[in-house]
Scaffold this motif. Structure first.
Motif, PDB file in Angstrom:
ATOM      1  N   ALA A 232       0.857  -1.189   0.000  1.00  0.00           N
ATOM      2  CA  ALA A 232       0.000   0.000   0.000  1.00  0.00           C
ATOM      3  C   ALA A 232       0.892   1.236   0.000  1.00  0.00           C
ATOM      4  CB  ALA A 232      -0.909   0.008   1.223  1.00  0.00           C
ATOM      5  N   THR A 233       0.631   2.124  -0.945  1.00  0.00           N
ATOM      6  CA  THR A 233       1.351   3.397  -1.011  1.00  0.00           C
ATOM      7  C   THR A 233       0.530   4.473  -0.314  1.00  0.00           C
ATOM      8  OG1 THR A 233       2.298   2.804  -3.160  1.00  0.00           O
ATOM      9  CG2 THR A 233       2.392   5.125  -2.526  1.00  0.00           C
ATOM     10  N   LEU A 234       1.132   5.123   0.667  1.00  0.00           N
ATOM     11  CA  LEU A 234       0.500   6.246   1.356  1.00  0.00           C
ATOM     12  C   LEU A 234       1.194   7.528   0.908  1.00  0.00           C
ATOM     13  CD1 LEU A 234       0.175   4.842   5.008  1.00  0.00           C
ATOM     14  CD2 LEU A 234      -1.297   4.433   3.006  1.00  0.00           C
ATOM     15  N   VAL A 235       0.419   8.535   0.526  1.00  0.00           N
ATOM     16  CA  VAL A 235       0.988   9.791   0.022  1.00  0.00           C
ATOM     17  C   VAL A 235       0.418  10.959   0.827  1.00  0.00           C
ATOM     18  CG1 VAL A 235       1.467  11.193  -2.003  1.00  0.00           C
ATOM     19  CG2 VAL A 235       1.075   8.723  -2.268  1.00  0.00           C
ATOM     20  N   PRO A 236       1.091  11.355   1.906  1.00  0.00           N
ATOM     21  CA  PRO A 236       0.615  12.497   2.694  1.00  0.00           C
ATOM     22  C   PRO A 236       0.926  13.815   1.998  1.00  0.00           C
ATOM     23  CG  PRO A 236       2.640  11.628   3.645  1.00  0.00           C
ATOM     24  CD  PRO A 236       2.284  10.730   2.486  1.00  0.00           C
ATOM     25  N   ASN A 237       0.348  14.898   2.506  1.00  0.00           N
ATOM     26  CA  ASN A 237       0.477  16.208   1.874  1.00  0.00           C
ATOM     27  C   ASN A 237       0.738  17.264   2.937  1.00  0.00           C
ATOM     28  OD1 ASN A 237       0.183  18.607   0.475  1.00  0.00           O
ATOM     29  ND2 ASN A 237      -1.655  17.980  -0.627  1.00  0.00           N
ATOM     30  N   ALA A 238       1.932  17.859   2.895  1.00  0.00           N
ATOM     31  CA  ALA A 238       2.295  18.866   3.886  1.00  0.00           C
ATOM     32  C   ALA A 238       1.496  20.156   3.735  1.00  0.00           C
ATOM     33  CB  ALA A 238       3.794  19.162   3.799  1.00  0.00           C
ATOM     34  N   HIS A 239       0.852  20.353   2.568  1.00  0.00           N
ATOM     35  CA  HIS A 239       0.004  21.534   2.382  1.00  0.00           C
ATOM     36  C   HIS A 239      -1.177  21.542   3.350  1.00  0.00           C
ATOM     37  CE1 HIS A 239       1.730  23.911  -0.726  1.00  0.00           C
ATOM     38  NE2 HIS A 239       1.656  22.994  -1.661  1.00  0.00           N
ATOM     39  N   PHE A 240      -1.513  20.385   3.903  1.00  0.00           N
ATOM     40  CA  PHE A 240      -2.617  20.343   4.851  1.00  0.00           C
ATOM     41  C   PHE A 240      -2.323  21.235   6.064  1.00  0.00           C
ATOM     42  CE2 PHE A 240      -5.814  16.811   4.097  1.00  0.00           C
ATOM     43  CZ  PHE A 240      -5.609  16.789   2.732  1.00  0.00           C
ATOM     44  N   THR A 241      -1.031  21.380   6.381  1.00  0.00           N
ATOM     45  CA  THR A 241      -0.657  22.291   7.463  1.00  0.00           C
ATOM     46  C   THR A 241      -0.625  23.731   6.980  1.00  0.00           C
ATOM     47  OG1 THR A 241       0.587  20.659   8.744  1.00  0.00           O
ATOM     48  CG2 THR A 241       1.197  22.957   9.039  1.00  0.00           C
ATOM     49  N   SER A 242       0.029  23.983   5.837  1.00  0.00           N
ATOM     50  CA  SER A 242       0.173  25.358   5.350  1.00  0.00           C
ATOM     51  C   SER A 242      -1.167  25.974   4.988  1.00  0.00           C
ATOM     52  CB  SER A 242       1.122  25.403   4.148  1.00  0.00           C
ATOM     53  OG  SER A 242       0.613  24.627   3.071  1.00  0.00           O
ATOM     54  N   LEU A 243      -2.155  25.142   4.608  1.00  0.00           N
ATOM     55  CA  LEU A 243      -3.483  25.651   4.271  1.00  0.00           C
ATOM     56  C   LEU A 243      -4.427  25.646   5.468  1.00  0.00           C
ATOM     57  CD1 LEU A 243      -4.031  23.974   0.773  1.00  0.00           C
ATOM     58  CD2 LEU A 243      -3.421  26.346   1.244  1.00  0.00           C
ATOM     59  N   GLY A 244      -3.921  25.243   6.639  1.00  0.00           N
ATOM     60  CA  GLY A 244      -4.720  25.299   7.852  1.00  0.00           C
ATOM     61  C   GLY A 244      -5.726  24.179   8.013  1.00  0.00           C
ATOM     62  N   ILE A 245      -5.566  23.082   7.274  1.00  0.00           N
ATOM     63  CA  ILE A 245      -6.504  21.967   7.380  1.00  0.00           C
ATOM     64  C   ILE A 245      -6.258  21.160   8.647  1.00  0.00           C
ATOM     65  CG2 ILE A 245      -7.306  19.835   6.273  1.00  0.00           C
ATOM     66  CD1 ILE A 245      -6.560  21.109   3.577  1.00  0.00           C
ATOM     67  N   ALA A 246      -4.988  20.958   8.998  1.00  0.00           N
ATOM     68  CA  ALA A 246      -4.656  20.179  10.196  1.00  0.00           C
ATOM     69  C   ALA A 246      -3.234  20.495  10.634  1.00  0.00           C
ATOM     70  CB  ALA A 246      -4.802  18.679   9.929  1.00  0.00           C
ATOM     71  N   PRO A 247      -2.943  20.426  11.950  1.00  0.00           N
ATOM     72  CA  PRO A 247      -1.572  20.608  12.432  1.00  0.00           C
ATOM     73  C   PRO A 247      -0.682  19.452  11.993  1.00  0.00           C
ATOM     74  CG  PRO A 247      -3.187  20.851  14.217  1.00  0.00           C
ATOM     75  CD  PRO A 247      -3.908  20.264  13.038  1.00  0.00           C
ATOM     76  N   TRP A 248       0.613  19.699  11.943  1.00  0.00           N
ATOM     77  CA  TRP A 248       1.598  18.704  11.504  1.00  0.00           C
ATOM     78  C   TRP A 248       1.481  17.406  12.296  1.00  0.00           C
ATOM     79  CZ3 TRP A 248       5.000  19.182   7.431  1.00  0.00           C
ATOM     80  CH2 TRP A 248       6.043  18.240   7.343  1.00  0.00           C
ATOM     81  N   LYS A 249       1.391  17.515  13.610  1.00  0.00           N
ATOM     82  CA  LYS A 249       1.358  16.294  14.440  1.00  0.00           C
ATOM     83  C   LYS A 249       0.093  15.475  14.181  1.00  0.00           C
ATOM     84  CE  LYS A 249      -0.597  18.573  18.561  1.00  0.00           C
ATOM     85  NZ  LYS A 249      -1.876  17.850  18.498  1.00  0.00           N
ATOM     86  N   ASP A 250      -1.024  16.162  13.871  1.00  0.00           N
ATOM     87  CA  ASP A 250      -2.255  15.431  13.574  1.00  0.00           C
ATOM     88  C   ASP A 250      -2.163  14.713  12.223  1.00  0.00           C
ATOM     89  OD1 ASP A 250      -3.177  16.451  15.926  1.00  0.00           O
ATOM     90  OD2 ASP A 250      -4.653  17.819  15.043  1.00  0.00           O
ATOM     91  N   ILE A 251      -1.477  15.334  11.278  1.00  0.00           N
ATOM     92  CA  ILE A 251      -1.286  14.682   9.977  1.00  0.00           C
ATOM     93  C   ILE A 251      -0.459  13.411  10.155  1.00  0.00           C
ATOM     94  CG2 ILE A 251      -0.305  14.937   7.667  1.00  0.00           C
ATOM     95  CD1 ILE A 251      -0.797  17.935   7.896  1.00  0.00           C
ATOM     96  N   ILE A 252       0.620  13.515  10.923  1.00  0.00           N
ATOM     97  CA  ILE A 252       1.456  12.338  11.188  1.00  0.00           C
ATOM     98  C   ILE A 252       0.632  11.240  11.854  1.00  0.00           C
ATOM     99  CG2 ILE A 252       3.431  11.473  12.506  1.00  0.00           C
ATOM    100  CD1 ILE A 252       4.681  14.258  12.178  1.00  0.00           C
ATOM    101  N   SER A 253      -0.155  11.620  12.863  1.00  0.00           N
ATOM    102  CA  SER A 253      -0.957  10.630  13.599  1.00  0.00           C
ATOM    103  C   SER A 253      -1.942   9.924  12.675  1.00  0.00           C
ATOM    104  CB  SER A 253      -1.707  11.317  14.744  1.00  0.00           C
ATOM    105  OG  SER A 253      -0.808  11.864  15.682  1.00  0.00           O
ATOM    106  N   TYR A 254      -2.580  10.699  11.781  1.00  0.00           N
ATOM    107  CA  TYR A 254      -3.559  10.104  10.863  1.00  0.00           C
ATOM    108  C   TYR A 254      -2.893   9.069   9.964  1.00  0.00           C
ATOM    109  CZ  TYR A 254      -6.294   9.619   6.586  1.00  0.00           C
ATOM    110  OH  TYR A 254      -6.947   9.104   5.498  1.00  0.00           O
TER     111      TYR A 254
END
Length: 408
Positions: A232-254
């Motif tokens: 399974a390939t997982l492709v996260p997106n750091a823009h989720f933080t820069s655009l205010g969708i979620a904090p960095w630590k929450d993205i990592i946790s997800y």
């Protein structure tokens, strides 16, 4: 608490720029000199230029250019110039040779063109690849510069097109005001039906649509059954933080929790960065997710591809892709890999529609919801449908490049 003088100054500067973008006459660019002007001996060997969406390192934007090239005859691609933001040299679309060397066509951090940019636009037909950069979510000046290029070319009688773009349902008002100033002689092609409807409503003009051209980048055929190993390939997106969708630590946790749950289902986990620039930071995010998985006893690998082609080859060899990067989804869907897209900026649902029922989209309101994501995974894996193959004849604006290549 009193605001610092610097905060006040920055807000004033932003208001000034927004006012300039909404009030400035964008029909014909102003001839403002910036840096050294284009040498008189450095004349374009092409009469047309394609303006790429972003600088080198955005693999999605690279995939768009490679897809355009794959859909053209080699002699056509060699005669159309390619301008990549941040570079002062104009190369041929196929990258085989440099056709122009001069100063930066764009004045950084402003809505203006330089003398070199004005000169180039007046001599060329211009095709702007919009992608998601025209929504106002990133830089208003970026959009204004491209509108000036288009309108300057149109005023000189050359014409042009804005293609392969998407818009959120509610674009920034400054972006809408800027887009409304595009000359009526410029052709518009959205990259999905959702965007076409939004754009026609906001701009009160005809807008066409076609699939994202990145699908044409090889490999672009549905693969035969793969090996028995499950990756399974997982492709996260750091823009989720820069655009205010979620904090960095929450993205990592997800992503770490998603990887852990998929590993229980028997998948090996690869975390892939689909934007290799230092900012917004996808490579660091991929490594952070792998580290978080390791803390939970799950072995995963982080892969930082060096090209869009390498990324697509990696994704096409796996059995599942879950991605918050839209072009990683295009790479999966165009090669028959079951795919779940994590929506943002209204880019995914419309693009997935071109491929039939081969994928599923998690809406932005549920973007960090593990259970919703896992249900989407089960849908695409257990109720898998054949993916629609995207071909060059499904992208009617590609022949515009043939016309551009032969324009005098």
């Amino acid at each position: 608490m009193d605001k610092s003088p610097w905060v006040i100054r920055l807000k004033r500067a932003k208001r000034t720029l927004d006012n300039a973008l909404t009030s400035a006459d964008l029909r014909v660019t102003q001839n403002i000199s910036y840096g050294s002007s284009m040498p008189s001996a450095a004349r374009p060997e092409v009469s047309s230029v394609v303006i790429a969406p972003a600088a080198h390192g955005s693999l999605g934007d690279e995939a768009i250019i490679r897809g355009m090239t794959a859909g053209l005859q080699p002699d056509v691609a060699a005669r159309v110039g390619l301008l990549i933001p941040g570079r002062t040299s104009l190369t041929s679309l196929d990258g085989t040779h440099r056709v122009l060397k001069g100063s930066n066509p764009f004045m950084p951090q402003t809505p203006w063109l330089s003398h070199a940019g004005t000169h180039l636009a007046r001599r060329s037909r211009v095709l702007v690849v919009g992608a998601d950069t025209i929504s106002g979510a990133y830089q208003h000046g970026f959009l204004a510069q491209r509108v000036r290029m288009l309108n300057t070319a149109a005023a000189a009688g050359h014409g042009g097109a804005l293609v392969n773009f998407s818009l959120p349902r509610h674009p920034h008002p400054t972006a809408v005001a800027t887009l409304r100033r595009i000359s009526k002689s410029i052709t518009l092609y959205a990259r999905d039906e959702d965007t076409r409807a939004v754009a026609e409503d906001l701009l009160d003009r005809e807008v066409n649509s076609a699939p994202d051209v990145a699908a044409l980048m090889p490999p672009n055929a549905i693969h035969p059954p793969r090996s028995r190993s499950r990756i399974a390939t997982l492709v996260p997106n750091a823009h989720f933080t820069s655009l205010g969708i979620a904090p960095w630590k929450d993205i990592i946790s997800y992503w770490a929790e998603l990887g852990k749950r998929l590993s229980v289902y028997g998948y090996s986990i690869m975390v892939l960065a689909h934007d290799i620039r230092e900012s917004p930071g996808d490579p660091r995010l991929a490594k952070d997710v792998v580290a978080a998985l390791a803390q939970q006893g799950v072995t995963a690998t982080a892969h930082i591809p060096q090209s869009a082609l390498e990324a697509k080859q990696k994704i096409s060899a796996t059995q599942l892709c879950v991605s918050a990067r839209m072009h990683a989804c295009v790479a999966a869907l165009s090669t028959g890999v079951p795919c779940v897209g994590i929506e943002y900026l209204n880019k995914f649902s419309g693009q997935f529609a071109w491929y039939g029922r081969a994928g599923a989209v998690v809406e932005e309101t549920e973007a960090m919801n593990i259970e919703v994501s896992l249900r989407a995974v089960k849908t695409v894996v257990h109720k898998r449908k054949a993916s629609q193959t995207i071909t060059a004849d499904m992208i009617p604006w590609l022949p515009l490049l043939d016309d551009m290549a032969t324009a005098k």
